[in-house]
Design a protein around this motif. Structure first.
Motif, short mmCIF file in Angstrom:
data_model
loop_
_atom_site.label_atom_id
_atom_site.label_comp_id
_atom_site.label_asym_id
_atom_site.label_seq_id
_atom_site.Cartn_x
_atom_site.Cartn_y
_atom_site.Cartn_z
N PRO A 112 43.14 22.15 28.74
CA PRO A 112 41.69 21.74 28.18
C PRO A 112 41.78 21.52 26.75
O PRO A 112 40.96 20.77 26.11
N GLU A 113 42.83 22.01 26.08
CA GLU A 113 42.67 22.17 24.48
C GLU A 113 43.14 20.44 24.40
O GLU A 113 42.63 20.06 23.42
N ARG A 114 44.05 20.02 25.09
CA ARG A 114 44.68 18.88 24.67
C ARG A 114 43.66 17.84 25.29
O ARG A 114 43.74 16.80 24.76
N ALA A 115 42.88 18.05 26.62
CA ALA A 115 41.91 17.34 26.70
C ALA A 115 40.86 16.93 25.97
O ALA A 115 40.35 15.99 25.74
N ALA A 116 40.61 18.10 24.99
CA ALA A 116 39.41 18.05 23.88
C ALA A 116 40.09 17.14 23.06
O ALA A 116 39.43 16.21 22.26
N GLU A 117 41.29 17.26 22.64
CA GLU A 117 41.68 16.43 21.50
C GLU A 117 42.05 14.76 21.97
O GLU A 117 41.65 14.01 21.58
N VAL A 118 42.27 14.67 23.39
CA VAL A 118 42.40 13.14 23.86
C VAL A 118 40.83 12.80 23.76
O VAL A 118 40.73 11.49 23.51
N ASP A 119 39.99 13.46 24.24
CA ASP A 119 38.65 13.14 23.97
C ASP A 119 38.01 12.75 22.87
O ASP A 119 37.13 11.93 22.67
N GLY A 120 38.63 13.22 21.75
CA GLY A 120 38.22 13.04 20.46
C GLY A 120 38.65 11.36 20.21
O GLY A 120 37.91 10.60 19.44
N HIS A 121 39.43 10.82 20.90
CA HIS A 121 39.74 9.17 20.60
C HIS A 121 38.61 8.41 21.26
O HIS A 121 38.01 7.43 20.56
N ALA A 122 37.95 9.10 22.50
CA ALA A 122 36.89 8.28 23.00
C ALA A 122 35.80 8.40 22.13
O ALA A 122 34.84 7.40 21.79
N GLU A 123 35.38 9.61 21.42
CA GLU A 123 34.25 9.73 20.28
C GLU A 123 34.60 8.79 19.02
O GLU A 123 33.53 8.33 18.68
N ARG A 124 35.89 8.81 18.70
CA ARG A 124 36.16 7.75 17.64
C ARG A 124 35.60 6.17 18.24
O ARG A 124 35.15 5.61 17.12
N TRP A 125 35.99 6.05 19.18
CA TRP A 125 35.62 4.60 19.91
C TRP A 125 33.90 4.62 19.81
O TRP A 125 33.50 3.48 19.29
N CYS A 126 33.45 5.30 20.44
CA CYS A 126 31.94 5.36 20.16
C CYS A 126 31.43 5.40 18.92
O CYS A 126 30.26 4.76 18.76
N ALA A 127 32.12 5.97 18.14
CA ALA A 127 31.52 6.05 16.53
C ALA A 127 31.57 4.67 15.92
O ALA A 127 30.63 4.22 15.18
N TYR A 128 32.41 3.77 16.60
CA TYR A 128 32.26 2.48 15.95
C TYR A 128 30.95 1.62 16.55
O TYR A 128 30.25 1.00 15.67
N LEU A 129 30.49 1.97 17.69
CA LEU A 129 29.42 1.36 18.13
C LEU A 129 28.06 2.04 17.39
O LEU A 129 27.21 1.20 16.88
N THR A 130 28.26 3.14 17.06
CA THR A 130 27.15 3.99 16.36
C THR A 130 26.98 3.24 14.90
O THR A 130 25.86 2.86 14.49
N ALA A 131 28.18 3.07 14.16
CA ALA A 131 28.07 2.72 13.02
C ALA A 131 27.46 1.08 12.81
O ALA A 131 26.86 0.88 11.96
N GLY A 132 28.07 0.27 13.84
CA GLY A 132 27.45 -1.05 13.86
C GLY A 132 25.97 -0.96 14.15
O GLY A 132 25.14 -1.66 13.57
#
Length: 199
Positions: free
Chosen positions: A120-140
């Motif tokens: 689960p700790e690694r899962a949270a780390e990997v999920d951070g990449h998805a959050e980074r992806w979504c952050a581009y949409l938010t910024a736009g």
């Protein structure tokens, strides 16, 4: 790890790229270090030289590599997304990327689902990449709001999550039905909903 030489960095990158394709085909749990050694033509000592943390560390590198690959496929539109034309071009880039892939799934969400059970700790780390992806949409969307292109009641973060959720749902159905059509429909619906906040 100590700083790698240019040759060492190239070797590490080659291992990560080849291992990424193996994991995409077989999943995290279905890919062993022996599979990776065979698929990348590396010895056990060489593999642990570049990834002293073993498979867990390699999974982190794979997730980062795959996310960079996915984001690169959406550029240059992903970096702006402050016009409706950018959103349409971004949608087309996403569809084109996944239509060109042998393995029709979102590698990041698939890895998170697998890792949640065993790491689960690694899962949270990997999920951070998805959050980074979504952050581009938010910024736009924030830029569009600042430019007066969205209604005052538009919440950029909430709208971005809605678009991203539609994208992920489309990818899931795409995998289940072995067709790009669900992804196209999901993105078209998400962008239509987004345009309902247009000024």
């Amino acid at each position: 790890m100590t700083r790698l030489t240019a040759k060492g960095a190239a070797t590490r990158g080659r291992i990560v790229e080849a291992a990424t394709d193996l994991v995409l085909a077989r999943g995290v749990n279905g890919t062993s270090l022996d599979d990776i050694r065979a698929g990348t033509a590396t010895s056990k000592s060489q593999l642990f030289h570049y990834f002293p943390g073993g498979k867990s560390e390699l999974v982190s590198a794979i997730a980062a590599f795959q996310m960079d690959r996915v984001l690169a496929a959406q550029r240059p539109w992903l970096d702006t997304l402050d016009t409706w034309e950018d959103w349409d071009a971004w949608r087309d880039a996403v569809v084109e990327h996944y239509a060109s892939q042998t393995h029709n799934c979102c590698a990041i969400s698939s890895m998170v689902t697998e890792l949640l059970v065993h790491d689960p700790e690694r899962a949270a780390e990997v999920d951070g990449h998805a959050e980074r992806w979504c952050a581009y949409l938010t910024a736009g969307l924030r830029r569009m709001g600042e430019q007066g292109k969205l209604r005052a009641d538009a919440d950029p973060e909430r709208l971005a999550v809605a678009v991203f959720a539609a994208l992920q749902g489309g990818l899931l159905l795409m995998q289940a039905r072995n067709s790009i059509a669900p992804l196209e429909a999901a993105l078209d619906g998400a962008l239509a909903a987004l345009r309902s906040f247009r000024l």
